[in-house]
Design an enzyme around this catalytic site. Structure first.
Site, PDB file in Angstrom:
ATOM      1  N   ARG A 136       0.856  -1.157  -0.063  1.00 26.14           N
ATOM      2  CA  ARG A 136      -0.136  -0.018   0.046  1.00 26.14           C
ATOM      3  C   ARG A 136       0.965   1.170  -0.181  1.00 26.14           C
ATOM      4  NH1 ARG A 136      -5.028  -1.789   3.903  1.00 26.14           N
ATOM      5  NH2 ARG A 136      -5.409  -3.729   2.886  1.00 26.14           N
ATOM      6  N   ARG A 190       2.088   0.789  10.231  1.00 26.44           N
ATOM      7  CA  ARG A 190       1.779   1.202   8.788  1.00 26.44           C
ATOM      8  C   ARG A 190       2.934   1.226   7.845  1.00 26.44           C
ATOM      9  NH1 ARG A 190      -3.097   4.223   7.542  1.00 26.44           N
ATOM     10  NH2 ARG A 190      -3.136   4.496   9.865  1.00 26.44           N
ATOM     11  N   GLU A 244      -6.846  -1.250  14.799  1.00 25.20           N
ATOM     12  CA  GLU A 244      -7.296  -2.538  13.946  1.00 25.20           C
ATOM     13  C   GLU A 244      -6.288  -3.415  13.524  1.00 25.20           C
ATOM     14  OE1 GLU A 244      -9.009  -0.775  10.260  1.00 25.20           O
ATOM     15  OE2 GLU A 244      -8.703  -2.380   9.166  1.00 25.20           O
ATOM     16  N   SER A 260     -10.429  -6.452   9.498  1.00 26.79           N
ATOM     17  CA  SER A 260     -11.605  -5.730   9.118  1.00 26.79           C
ATOM     18  C   SER A 260     -12.374  -6.756   8.325  1.00 26.79           C
ATOM     19  CB  SER A 260     -11.303  -4.518   8.278  1.00 26.79           C
ATOM     20  OG  SER A 260     -12.266  -3.570   8.207  1.00 26.79           O
ATOM     21  N   ARG A 316       0.888  -6.692  12.373  1.00 29.91           N
ATOM     22  CA  ARG A 316       0.244  -6.056  13.603  1.00 29.91           C
ATOM     23  C   ARG A 316       0.124  -7.197  14.910  1.00 29.91           C
ATOM     24  NH1 ARG A 316      -3.880  -1.380  11.274  1.00 29.91           N
ATOM     25  NH2 ARG A 316      -2.365  -0.217  10.284  1.00 29.91           N
TER      26      ARG A 316
END
Length: 441
Positions: free
Chosen positions: A276, A291, A363, A366, A405
């Site tokens: 990303r 991130r 998070e 999801s 994560r």
RNA sequence: GGAGAGGUGGCCGAGUGGUCGAAGGCAACCGCUUGCUAAGCGGUCGUGCGGUGUAGAGCUGUACCGGGGGUUCGAAUCCCCCCCUCUCCGCCA
């Protein structure tokens, strides 16, 4: 993509549902209605003309003498019809192009059950699993812990690739691998998923299918091999993107297919790297590996019958939760409010893991239900019964889990005062029985 | 990257300008039959988009033979571009 017919027939309902999620582009919706009418009119006209041409053409085929005056007269007449058809076709395709462009940028409608709200603050905490660990010391974050243990190396990663990358060393790399293994084993052996291995480089059509394009090109890494490729891409040829999630290849697996009802639900899991560019996130989570431009994820994707969709979302969410539970990590389940929903989603549960180093839930998964929104773009259908017409399937997906994560959460939740980290019991078999990560020396 | 072959309905496979949504076979479904042994006979058997409508029946129009464009009164059939697959060569983990 929403259904054009439904949108135009129930414009007010659609408008209201979209407003809930903060999409209030009234002109776009009005334009949609006008375009739908223009499109239909063009179709009626062009098909009437084509009919006339077909009838006349058939008559011409019957004329024995192709050099007769009669034949020539008919031909000349039809020549004009042909030109007219061409013009009308242009009108139709213009309306259709604008229509799909417009439609492709309109997000999905939130399900009725989704709570109202405009952003993250309005999300609803549904349940908390486990207890936040208490520490006799000030908890450190994963960067201090990981660097101290010699398993995370951000400086060397920057040397290789710049900011937002990490190098995992020794047990860090092994821990990552162990987590992937544990997750896949769980989903395959206990949750009934079929394990897949898929490309991480995909065509733009795949990204359209799941909804990342056309709207979110800025978040993607696009591959342009060289100047020539670049030109071919412009011309509609080669162009590949690094996947931002395995949702893209997994969901596109059944694009254009009609599945047997008996095969549903179809459940796939895959481990892939994800990429990303996070173009809009500068300044956010710059520290550590929360991130990253590249991260590992085990993904869950399900193709289901519409009737089962809501129950399927609960099921899928449970599968993702099972990983956290297995690892003994404290987390909570949050339902996203309408305003915080992703573009393609009808309803989403986020799993947020507790990070002592940040003193916050973050998070880690999801889980979303997309209704027929993706299926319509993908043309993924199923036949309810042998003689029934094909119907769009519903798609769901969820992270099960974001591996990086998860590693962060383990470091932070299982840390000890001396900077070492206990290994969750469920993970030990994957690490040769190791029970504690200790700093060198 | 080079040379060649090819992409047709769920599958196999015909079809080189008009009567082709497309022969034939297989599979599937329905019915019949059942002393010719998982057999026989008949029928059904694509999808999208429009129109009509007793409106998820029926009727009707139109499009679709990898994708896009072109030639033509008319294209699965001819021309151009692109994508993909296969074979051989090169390169490569």
């Amino acid at each position: 993509m929403l259904d054009l017919r439904t949108v135009t027939e129930r414009l007010d309902e659609t408008r209201a549902a979209l407003a809930r999620r903060g999409f209030t582009d009234a002109p776009a919706l009005d334009r949609l209605g006008a375009l739908a009418v223009a499109r239909r009119d063009a179709i009626v006209d062009v098909e009437a003309l084509r009919h006339r041409r077909n009838v006349a053409s058939e008559a011409m085929a019957q004329v024995a003498d192709k050099r007769s005056a009669e034949f020539a007269a008919r031909r000349d007449e039809l020549r004009a019809v042909g030109a007219e058809i061409k013009a009308l076709e242009a009108r139709q395709s213009e309306a259709e192009r604008e229509l799909t462009d417009l439609l492709a940028r309109i997000p999905n409608l939130p399900d009725e059950s989704v709570p109202s709200g405009s952003g993250e603050a309005d999300n609803v905490e549904l349940r908390v699993f486990g207890e936040r660990p208490r520490f006799p010391h000030e908890p450190r974050d994963h960067v201090d812990l990981g660097v101290g243990l010699g398993i995370l190396d951000f400086e060397r990663a920057a040397k290789l690739s710049g900011a937002r990358f990490v190098v995992l060393r020794g047990l860090g790399a092994r821990l990552e691998r162990a987590l992937i293994q544990l997750m896949l084993d769980l989903h395959v052996d206990e949750h009934g998923y079929t394990e897949m291995w898929v490309p991480t480089l995909v065509k733009d059509t795949a990204l359209h299918g799941t909804g990342q394009l056309p709207k979110f090109a800025a978040d993607l890494f696009r591959i342009a091999k060289d100047a020539q490729w670049e030109r071919e891409a412009e011309a509609g040829g080669h162009e590949l993107f690094l996947i931002p999630t395995a949702e893209v290849p997994l969901t596109n697996l059944h694009a254009g297919e009609i599945l047997d009802a008996g095969d549903l639900p179809v459940a796939y899991t895959a481990y892939t790297a994800c990429f990303r560019s996070e173009a809009g996130s500068y300044g956010k989570d710059t520290r550590g590996m929360i991130r990253q431009h590249q991260f590992d994820k085990v993904e869950l994707v399900r193709f289901v019958r519409p009737d089962d969709a809501l129950a399927e979302l609960e099921r899928l969410t449970g599968h993702a939760e099972a990983v956290l539970q297995r690892l003994g990590l404290c987390y909570r389940v949050v339902e996203l409010c309408a305003g915080d929903l992703g573009f393609s989603s009808k309803k989403t549960y986020d799993l947020e893991v507790w990070l002592p180093g940040q003193n916050a839930y973050r998070e880690i998964s999801s889980c979303s239900w997309f209704g027929d929104f993706q299926a319509r773009r993908l043309k993924a259908r199923f036949r309810p019964a042998p003689d029934d017409k094909p119907q769009l399937v519903h798609t769901l997906n969820g992270s099960g889990l974001a591996v990086g994560r998860t590693l962060v959460a383990i470091l932070e939740q299982y840390q000890l005062p001396d900077g070492s980290v206990r290994v969750p019991p469920a993970l030990r078999p994957y690490l040769g029985g190791l029970d504690t990560l200790r700093p060198p020396g």
